[in-house]
Design an enzyme around this catalytic site. Structure first.
Site, short mmCIF file in Angstrom:
data_model
loop_
_atom_site.label_atom_id
_atom_site.label_comp_id
_atom_site.label_asym_id
_atom_site.label_seq_id
_atom_site.Cartn_x
_atom_site.Cartn_y
_atom_site.Cartn_z
N LYS A 172 1.07 -1.34 -0.07
CA LYS A 172 -0.05 0.11 0.07
C LYS A 172 0.83 1.31 -0.03
CE LYS A 172 -2.41 1.13 3.83
NZ LYS A 172 -2.35 2.56 4.32
N SER A 173 1.80 1.32 1.01
CA SER A 173 2.54 2.57 0.90
C SER A 173 3.50 2.72 -0.56
CB SER A 173 3.65 2.31 1.97
OG SER A 173 3.27 2.21 3.31
N ARG B 49 2.86 5.95 -3.25
CA ARG B 49 3.98 6.81 -3.73
C ARG B 49 4.19 6.70 -5.27
NH1 ARG B 49 4.32 5.75 1.34
NH2 ARG B 49 5.60 7.01 2.97
N GLY C 9 -5.30 8.57 4.92
CA GLY C 9 -4.56 9.73 5.45
C GLY C 9 -3.11 9.79 4.70
N ASP D 246 1.80 -0.26 12.23
CA ASP D 246 0.54 -0.74 11.33
C ASP D 246 0.17 -2.29 11.89
OD1 ASP D 246 -0.08 1.51 10.27
OD2 ASP D 246 0.97 0.77 8.21
N LYS E 153 -5.04 6.74 14.30
CA LYS E 153 -5.21 6.11 13.06
C LYS E 153 -6.59 5.92 12.56
CE LYS E 153 -0.86 5.21 12.69
NZ LYS E 153 -0.25 5.80 11.66
C1 S3P Z 1 2.44 5.36 6.10
C2 S3P Z 1 2.96 5.83 7.37
C3 S3P Z 1 2.28 5.20 8.63
C4 S3P Z 1 1.27 4.23 8.50
C5 S3P Z 1 0.38 4.17 7.27
C6 S3P Z 1 1.32 4.49 6.05
C7 S3P Z 1 3.11 5.46 4.81
O1 S3P Z 1 1.63 6.45 9.03
O2 S3P Z 1 0.60 3.94 9.58
O3 S3P Z 1 -0.41 3.06 7.34
O4 S3P Z 1 2.78 4.84 3.91
O5 S3P Z 1 4.03 6.53 4.98
P1 S3P Z 1 2.30 7.57 9.89
O6 S3P Z 1 3.28 8.38 8.94
O7 S3P Z 1 0.92 8.54 10.22
O8 S3P Z 1 3.04 6.99 11.08
#
Ligand code: S3P
Length: 432
Positions: free
Chosen positions: A26-27, A31, A98, A318, A345
């Protein structure tokens, strides 16, 4: 209670066995979607996340002028705007994500125009002041609604800053680095805890030069991005649920192919190994700076507890709900402290884990910054609620595998935010 959503009933399992390929991280998908949307040319991504969140990022990039094609073979093609975003004619709808809202706010901040960000009920409660601070220091204007979305970013020419991250957050780091791309001068960011570094790898993959200091990272503004072709590694945070299922049964065996093994994410494997999981990583390779490997795991002969304190929670933030959810089955319990971020979260994950563990008959102690789940407990199936939080729905499906009787999970559809295939795959690997 999420009465409008779907309910899943999870029965206890005898063990867990099989071989699974996971959808893309996902991350990394977020990006790649954002940078491809800004770049020159057409990028192509195989194994892009199937989760709703990264698809929110793709839709936002379309609203900013990028073209997105979802090919029948599953490859996602993104044709970027070549450095200049189109003025959006609608709100940038980030859904539940988020990551989309915070990181994209940074990316658009250096582009002249007004960008209004909205999200769902959960996202609308999450703190946005953390990005407003640095983005305004750089010269953007960010209007929040009592600290939250709806959020309007007035972008323009930014000035580079030196920023020392007050909280361990890869999203905030990324917002600053992405804004730094559109700033005059070189932006430097310092972080006390090294959070996930996918943005650094992705920026480099798209042709951006970055400089790494001991605890800092610098980016020169005005650099152009060039399209890439990439295969997104499987999501280790999705794998976490199946790894925690495996650790519950001494005779369990699981193979997870092509999983992202970025060292800034893989601390989870060290924690699970210390709890008794037998872990082998095979066929390690690097692609666009990201490590990918096959994880072969066997269950724990003795399932030990864990103390997740200090800097550790930030590195496995996570995965904390599922680690807490298997806590009752460990010999010494699971302690999580210094994890206040869990309260902001997709839900208040401390309160919800406590509520759901209690609904299954567990004893648990709640702290402002974490919780303590004593070990050696027997749980009974119960009725739990995801509160529309994907990781809570999945964490309690794993907890249910060792409970006595069935567990009913309300709001189970939330899993689709990051892992739509979760329930069918869990069924496939569970032996009853
Ligand atoms: C993420 C960073 C984390 C994580 C989120 C994905 C990211 O959040 O909890 O699921 O992809 O950079 P935070 O930056 O708020 O810690």
């Amino acid at each position: 209670m999420s009465h409008n959503g779907t309910t899943e009933v999870v029965r206890p399992a005898r063990t867990v066995r099989g071989s699974v390929r996971l959808p893309g991280d996902k991350s990394i998908s977020h990006r790649y979607a954002m940078l491809a949307g800004l770049a020159n040319g057409t990028s192509r991504f195989a194994n892009f996340s199937t989760g709703a969140d990264p698809h929110s990022s793709l839709s936002c990039m379309e609203a900013l002028g990028a073209t997105v094609v979802k090919r029948p073979d599953g490859v996602i093609e993104v044709t970027g705007v070549g450095g200049t975003f189109q003025k959006p004619t609608c709100d940038l709808d980030c859904g539940n994500s988020g990551s989309t809202m915070r990181m994209l706010a940074g990316l658009v901040a250096g582009h002249k125009g007004t960008y209004r960000f909205v999200g769902d009920a959960s996202l609308t409660k999450r703190p946005m002041q953390r990005i407003k601070g640095p983005l305004e220091q750089m010269g953007a204007q960010v209007e929040l609604t009592e600290g939250h979305a709806p959020m309007t970013v007035h972008g323009g020419t930014l000035t580079a800053i030196e920023f020392s991250a007050p909280i361990a957050s890869a999203q905030v780091k990324t917002a600053v680095l992405f804004a730094g791309l559109g700033a005059e001068g070189t932006t430097t960011l310092q972080e006390a805890v090294r959070t996930r570094d996918h943005s650094e790898h992705a920026l480099r993959a798209f042709g951006v030069e970055l400089e790494r200091g001991k605890d800092s990272i610098s980016i020169r503004g005005g650099q152009q991005l060039q399209a890439i072709e990439a295969t997104v590694p499987g999501d280790l945070s999705s794998a976490a649920f199946f790894l925690c299922a495996t650790i519950l049964f001494p005779d369990a065996q699981l193979v997870l192919d092509d999983v992202g093994m970025n060292p800034s994410r893989s601390t989870l494997l060290d924690v699970l190994a210390s709890m008794g999981l037998q872990v082998k990583v095979l066929n390690l390779e690097e692609k666009h700076g990201e490590m990918i490997g096959t994880i072969q795991v066997n269950g724990a002969a003795e399932l030990k507890g864990a103390e997740i304190v200090g800097d550790l929670p930030a590195l496995i933030i996570d995965e904390l709900p599922v680690l807490a959810a298997i806590g009752p089955y460990t010999s010494t319990g699971v302690t999580i402290r210094n994890a206040k971020e869990l309260r902001v979260k997709e839900s208040d994950r401390i309160a919800l884990v406590v509520q759901n563990l209690r609904a299954m008959g567990a004893e648990v102690e709640e702290f402002e910054d974490g919780l303590y789940v004593p070990g050696n407990q027997k749980l009974r199936g119960g009725i739990v609620d995801s509160a529309d939080d994907h990781r809570i729905a999945m964490a309690f499906a794993i907890c249910a595998l060792r409970a006595e009787g069935e567990t009913t999970i309300h709001g189970a559809e939330a899993a689709a935010i990051s892992f739509p295939e979760f329930f069918p795959l869990l069924n496939q690997i569970s032996e009853r």
